[in-house]
Design a protein around this motif. Structure first.
Motif, PDB file in Angstrom:
ATOM      1  N   ASP A 264      -7.050 -34.100 -39.598  1.00 34.31           N
ATOM      2  CA  ASP A 264      -7.100 -32.733 -39.090  1.00 34.31           C
ATOM      3  C   ASP A 264      -6.321 -31.729 -39.930  1.00 34.31           C
ATOM      4  O   ASP A 264      -6.684 -30.555 -39.995  1.00 34.31           O
ATOM      5  N   VAL A 265      -5.220 -32.166 -40.549  1.00 35.28           N
ATOM      6  CA  VAL A 265      -4.422 -31.245 -41.357  1.00 35.28           C
ATOM      7  C   VAL A 265      -5.284 -30.607 -42.446  1.00 35.28           C
ATOM      8  O   VAL A 265      -6.034 -31.302 -43.135  1.00 35.28           O
ATOM      9  N   TYR A 266      -5.216 -29.289 -42.573  1.00 36.45           N
ATOM     10  CA  TYR A 266      -6.002 -28.483 -43.506  1.00 36.45           C
ATOM     11  C   TYR A 266      -7.489 -28.433 -43.137  1.00 36.45           C
ATOM     12  O   TYR A 266      -8.302 -27.915 -43.898  1.00 36.45           O
ATOM     13  N   GLY A 267      -7.850 -28.961 -41.981  1.00 36.20           N
ATOM     14  CA  GLY A 267      -9.257 -28.985 -41.600  1.00 36.20           C
ATOM     15  C   GLY A 267      -9.732 -27.701 -40.930  1.00 36.20           C
ATOM     16  O   GLY A 267      -8.933 -26.868 -40.500  1.00 36.20           O
ATOM     17  N   ARG A 268     -11.045 -27.555 -40.867  1.00 33.43           N
ATOM     18  CA  ARG A 268     -11.662 -26.409 -40.189  1.00 33.43           C
ATOM     19  C   ARG A 268     -12.110 -26.809 -38.775  1.00 33.43           C
ATOM     20  O   ARG A 268     -12.496 -27.958 -38.541  1.00 33.43           O
ATOM     21  N   MET A 269     -12.091 -25.847 -37.876  1.00 33.10           N
ATOM     22  CA  MET A 269     -12.660 -26.064 -36.542  1.00 33.10           C
ATOM     23  C   MET A 269     -14.183 -26.107 -36.643  1.00 33.10           C
ATOM     24  O   MET A 269     -14.770 -25.635 -37.606  1.00 33.10           O
ATOM     25  N   TRP A 270     -14.801 -26.694 -35.594  1.00 38.82           N
ATOM     26  CA  TRP A 270     -16.250 -26.672 -35.460  1.00 38.82           C
ATOM     27  C   TRP A 270     -16.652 -25.490 -34.575  1.00 38.82           C
ATOM     28  O   TRP A 270     -15.990 -25.201 -33.569  1.00 38.82           O
ATOM     29  N   TRP A 271     -17.764 -24.852 -34.906  1.00 37.70           N
ATOM     30  CA  TRP A 271     -18.283 -23.787 -34.045  1.00 37.70           C
ATOM     31  C   TRP A 271     -18.741 -24.338 -32.702  1.00 37.70           C
ATOM     32  O   TRP A 271     -18.532 -23.717 -31.659  1.00 37.70           O
ATOM     33  N   ASP A 272     -19.398 -25.502 -32.745  1.00 41.51           N
ATOM     34  CA  ASP A 272     -20.096 -25.997 -31.558  1.00 41.51           C
ATOM     35  C   ASP A 272     -19.296 -27.032 -30.770  1.00 41.51           C
ATOM     36  O   ASP A 272     -19.867 -27.864 -30.066  1.00 41.51           O
ATOM     37  N   ARG A 273     -17.992 -26.996 -30.874  1.00 39.97           N
ATOM     38  CA  ARG A 273     -17.125 -27.862 -30.077  1.00 39.97           C
ATOM     39  C   ARG A 273     -15.938 -27.042 -29.560  1.00 39.97           C
ATOM     40  O   ARG A 273     -15.596 -26.012 -30.148  1.00 39.97           O
ATOM     41  N   PRO A 274     -15.281 -27.521 -28.502  1.00 35.96           N
ATOM     42  CA  PRO A 274     -14.022 -26.877 -28.122  1.00 35.96           C
ATOM     43  C   PRO A 274     -13.012 -27.009 -29.261  1.00 35.96           C
ATOM     44  O   PRO A 274     -13.088 -27.945 -30.070  1.00 35.96           O
ATOM     45  N   ALA A 275     -12.073 -26.086 -29.332  1.00 30.28           N
ATOM     46  CA  ALA A 275     -11.041 -26.133 -30.361  1.00 30.28           C
ATOM     47  C   ALA A 275     -10.118 -27.327 -30.129  1.00 30.28           C
ATOM     48  O   ALA A 275     -10.037 -27.855 -29.016  1.00 30.28           O
ATOM     49  N   PRO A 276      -9.419 -27.773 -31.166  1.00 28.91           N
ATOM     50  CA  PRO A 276      -8.371 -28.763 -30.942  1.00 28.91           C
ATOM     51  C   PRO A 276      -7.235 -28.096 -30.158  1.00 28.91           C
ATOM     52  O   PRO A 276      -7.244 -26.881 -29.949  1.00 28.91           O
ATOM     53  N   THR A 277      -6.252 -28.872 -29.742  1.00 30.38           N
ATOM     54  CA  THR A 277      -5.124 -28.324 -28.994  1.00 30.38           C
ATOM     55  C   THR A 277      -4.439 -27.222 -29.796  1.00 30.38           C
ATOM     56  O   THR A 277      -4.053 -27.421 -30.945  1.00 30.38           O
ATOM     57  N   ILE A 278      -4.300 -26.050 -29.169  1.00 28.26           N
ATOM     58  CA  ILE A 278      -3.627 -24.919 -29.803  1.00 28.26           C
ATOM     59  C   ILE A 278      -2.124 -25.117 -29.639  1.00 28.26           C
ATOM     60  O   ILE A 278      -1.577 -24.956 -28.545  1.00 28.26           O
ATOM     61  N   THR A 279      -1.464 -25.480 -30.715  1.00 35.56           N
ATOM     62  CA  THR A 279      -0.021 -25.725 -30.692  1.00 35.56           C
ATOM     63  C   THR A 279       0.733 -24.452 -31.062  1.00 35.56           C
ATOM     64  O   THR A 279       0.134 -23.410 -31.357  1.00 35.56           O
ATOM     65  N   THR A 280       2.047 -24.542 -31.119  1.00 32.51           N
ATOM     66  CA  THR A 280       2.856 -23.380 -31.500  1.00 32.51           C
ATOM     67  C   THR A 280       2.734 -23.057 -32.986  1.00 32.51           C
ATOM     68  O   THR A 280       3.202 -22.010 -33.428  1.00 32.51           O
ATOM     69  N   LYS A 281       2.088 -23.939 -33.756  1.00 37.41           N
ATOM     70  CA  LYS A 281       1.926 -23.735 -35.198  1.00 37.41           C
ATOM     71  C   LYS A 281       0.468 -23.497 -35.578  1.00 37.41           C
ATOM     72  O   LYS A 281       0.056 -23.765 -36.708  1.00 37.41           O
ATOM     73  N   PHE A 282      -0.325 -22.980 -34.641  1.00 36.41           N
ATOM     74  CA  PHE A 282      -1.758 -22.862 -34.895  1.00 36.41           C
ATOM     75  C   PHE A 282      -2.100 -21.874 -36.005  1.00 36.41           C
ATOM     76  O   PHE A 282      -3.236 -21.850 -36.491  1.00 36.41           O
ATOM     77  N   PHE A 283      -1.165 -21.058 -36.418  1.00 37.12           N
ATOM     78  CA  PHE A 283      -1.414 -20.084 -37.487  1.00 37.12           C
ATOM     79  C   PHE A 283      -1.314 -20.717 -38.875  1.00 37.12           C
ATOM     80  O   PHE A 283      -1.569 -20.056 -39.883  1.00 37.12           O
ATOM     81  N   SER A 284      -0.941 -22.007 -38.924  1.00 44.41           N
ATOM     82  CA  SER A 284      -0.678 -22.677 -40.191  1.00 44.41           C
ATOM     83  C   SER A 284      -1.686 -23.788 -40.470  1.00 44.41           C
ATOM     84  O   SER A 284      -1.849 -24.707 -39.664  1.00 44.41           O
ATOM     85  N   LEU A 285      -2.333 -23.735 -41.620  1.00 48.34           N
ATOM     86  CA  LEU A 285      -3.315 -24.757 -41.994  1.00 48.34           C
ATOM     87  C   LEU A 285      -2.708 -26.146 -42.095  1.00 48.34           C
ATOM     88  O   LEU A 285      -3.368 -27.147 -41.819  1.00 48.34           O
ATOM     89  N   SER A 286      -1.457 -26.221 -42.504  1.00 47.80           N
ATOM     90  CA  SER A 286      -0.843 -27.528 -42.765  1.00 47.80           C
ATOM     91  C   SER A 286      -0.361 -28.215 -41.499  1.00 47.80           C
ATOM     92  O   SER A 286       0.216 -29.298 -41.562  1.00 47.80           O
ATOM     93  N   ASN A 287      -0.607 -27.605 -40.331  1.00 47.98           N
ATOM     94  CA  ASN A 287      -0.122 -28.181 -39.072  1.00 47.98           C
ATOM     95  C   ASN A 287      -1.232 -28.673 -38.147  1.00 47.98           C
ATOM     96  O   ASN A 287      -0.976 -28.989 -36.987  1.00 47.98           O
TER      97      ASN A 287
END
Length: 359
Positions: A264-287
């Motif tokens: 998941d690290v550095y990965g992109r979300m999918w349009w057609d799925r729910p997002a992964p868990t939004i953590t406190t570091k969601f603004f960072s690609l490396s998290n």
């Protein structure tokens, strides 16, 4: 006389209060030791409703007087969503969060003192896995001994109108009826990422580092060139670091040549799925998998907020990207809170109706 009222302990920026309020429950007050939450809470939940106090030092009589609360009030809901970092399975330094490990026990003092009609506790699943250490086991035992019918389970919030995968422990205790209450799920398909973000949903295309000075806060963290190059190679709509795992210049040393393990690290979300868990570091690609499905950037602050199910016009009165993201990531998703509230409201209406018919 039968208006349900709630006091939200450890309220932070108001995710739980927001959902309860949306469902029709009156929020009497939110209590938190972090004064940085005050402006956000009062901008959305109501002026003067934030109480800046450390619950560990707060006395029951203090809020009884300040909020004009009554003991044995059938219409009162006490909510305790204490900080959950200590009980999280995420591998982080627990030293900073250790002081919060006994907050459930502190919340219990107020429940025992006021004996409200309803009690709500929401936390990470780890609080249940370590129920003895967290104080949960003895708390549930006390609730049952004192006439509360208690629901105590782990729920996936995407079943309740939240466009995100997130597992949360939830306790709902009810002494008004003999019914075990559970959050009310949403009928129909789950919401996906493309249901709430993207240009069709009012999110204009922006570049990494974009600053939005309006209340909409479509603000995006900046990226180093190497991360931009990595994203350029990452396939749209769900791509991962495997796209450059063999690239000598772009693959991080810990990932180089490794095609198994955490992707998941550095990965992109999918349009057609729910997002992964939004953590406190969601603004960072490396998290985590926090890359935009299509644009070469991490998701913005507002995108993270709507994926947490905050209303689009929810105002975050904060001073930095990190502070805003922490408030959003730590929040109870408002739509999930609303599902809890609807269960309580339905139960309360039925109880009042049954009382009326019997009299």
């Amino acid at each position: 006389m039968n208006k349900l009222r709630a006091v939200d302990f450890f309220c932070s920026g108001g995710g739980m209060s927001c959902g309860m309020q949306e469902a029709g429950i009156q929020i009497v007050a939110g209590i938190d030791f972090d004064k940085n939450c005050k402006q956000t809470y009062e901008a959305n939940i109501g002026k003067g409703k934030f109480i800046h106090e450390d619950v560990c030092k707060l006395k029951e009589e203090q809020i009884e007087e300040k909020l004009s609360l009554k003991k044995d009030d059938d219409n009162l809901i006490l909510i305790g969503c204490s900080p959950c970092q200590y009980w999280s399975i995420i591998n982080t330094d627990k030293k900073k969060s250790k002081k919060s490990k006994n907050l459930l026990k502190e919340f219990r003092r107020f429940v025992e003192y006021f004996n409200p009609g309803y009690v709500v506790v929401e936390n990470v699943p780890g609080v249940l896995r370590r129920e003895k250490e967290s104080g949960l086991k003895s708390f549930i035992k006390w609730l049952k001994k004192n006439g509360y019918h208690t629901h105590c389970e782990i729920h996936e919030v995407s079943n309740y109108g939240v466009p995100q995968h997130r597992k949360r422990f939830t306790l709902i205790a009810n002494r008004i009826t003999e019914k075990e209450l559970a959050p009310i799920p949403v009928i129909g398909r789950k919401l996906n990422v493309d249901d709430v973000i993207g240009k069709k949903n009012g999110f204009p295309e922006v570049q990494q580092g974009h600053k939005d000075g309006t209340d909409f806060m479509h603000t995006v963290a900046g990226l180093r060139k190497i991360n931009l190059d990595r994203l350029a190679l990452t396939p749209k709509n769900g791509g991962t670091r495997l796209a450059y795992v063999d690239n000598e210049e772009l693959a991080p040393p810990c990932h180089k040549g490794k095609k198994d393990g955490f992707k998941d690290v550095y990965g992109r979300m999918w349009w057609d799925r729910p997002a992964p868990t939004i953590t406190t570091k969601f603004f960072s690609l490396s998290n985590g998998r926090f890359g935009h499905p299509e644009e070469d950037r991490a998701i913005s602050l507002r995108e993270g907020a709507v994926l947490q199910s905050f209303p689009r016009d929810y105002k975050f009165k904060t001073t930095s990207i990190a502070e805003t993201a922490r408030m959003i990531g730590n929040a109870v998703p408002p739509k999930y809170a609303e599902a809890i509230a609807k269960s309580i409201i339905e139960n309360h209406k039925n109880a009042i109706q049954n009382q009326s018919e019997s009299s």
